[in-house]
Write a protein that holds these residues in place. Structure first.
Motif, PDB file in Angstrom:
ATOM      1  N   LYS A  19       0.830  -1.202   0.000  1.00 56.77           N
ATOM      2  CA  LYS A  19       0.000   0.000   0.000  1.00 56.77           C
ATOM      3  C   LYS A  19       0.870   1.261   0.000  1.00 56.77           C
ATOM      4  O   LYS A  19       0.565   2.236  -0.698  1.00 56.77           O
ATOM      5  CB  LYS A  19      -0.954  -0.013   1.193  1.00 56.77           C
ATOM      6  N   GLU A  24      -1.317   4.172  -1.487  1.00 56.65           N
ATOM      7  CA  GLU A  24      -2.686   3.967  -1.009  1.00 56.65           C
ATOM      8  C   GLU A  24      -2.784   4.382   0.457  1.00 56.65           C
ATOM      9  O   GLU A  24      -1.775   4.475   1.152  1.00 56.65           O
ATOM     10  CB  GLU A  24      -3.088   2.498  -1.163  1.00 56.65           C
ATOM     11  N   LEU A  26      -3.239   4.093   4.293  1.00 53.59           N
ATOM     12  CA  LEU A  26      -2.924   3.082   5.300  1.00 53.59           C
ATOM     13  C   LEU A  26      -3.840   3.232   6.505  1.00 53.59           C
ATOM     14  O   LEU A  26      -4.233   4.349   6.851  1.00 53.59           O
ATOM     15  CB  LEU A  26      -1.479   3.234   5.769  1.00 53.59           C
TER      16      LEU A  26
END
Length: 143
Positions: A19, A24, A26
């Protein structure tokens, strides 16, 4: 009580690393784990392939540190510090960090005590002794 399997732990750390690399969002726990992952670039390759991580053997004969155990211990210590439990661990960590000039080095000192405490509890088939754990950390902080 949260009791993840070995596979769960490996997926968690590999997922946090994936991620991060994909930019992305977390979870708070993944963000805490990522802090330690970034402190250990030697583990990045281990975290890059979840299938390989699931199949890897880090037993005593492997001749190297288990990155998932190491990162899990960092994470456990971070949680303990965040709530100061056992009471006094935060102050002992600060003393160790001052002594070593590094919070990371202090965490590694605490990790030695945590490993010893868990090993002793498993050997004696008892609950971990929080006071003995804290005493070990304080002894290391005093040098």
């Amino acid at each position: 009580m949260f009791d993840p399997s070995q596979a769960d732990v490996r997926r968690f750390f590999c997922g946090a690393w994936r991620k991060h690399r994909a930019a992305e969002v977390l979870t708070p726990l993944e963000a805490m784990a990522l802090d330690w992952i970034l402190e250990h670039p030697e583990y990045h390759e281990d975290l890059a392939d979840v299938e390989r991580a699931l199949a890897a053997d880090y037993g005593g004969d492997a001749g190297r540190t288990n990155p998932f155990l190491h990162l899990s211990m960092h994470l456990a210590i971070s949680e303990q510090l965040s709530i100061d439990h056992p009471t006094g661990i935060r102050a002992a960590h600060e003393a160790l960090a001052h002594r070593h000039g590094s919070a990371h080095a202090a965490a590694h000192e605490i990790m030695e005590c945590l490993g010893e405490t868990v090993w002793r509890a498993q050997r004696e088939r008892t609950q971990p002794d929080g006071q003995a754990y804290l005493d070990c950390i304080r002894r290391r902080a005093r040098g």
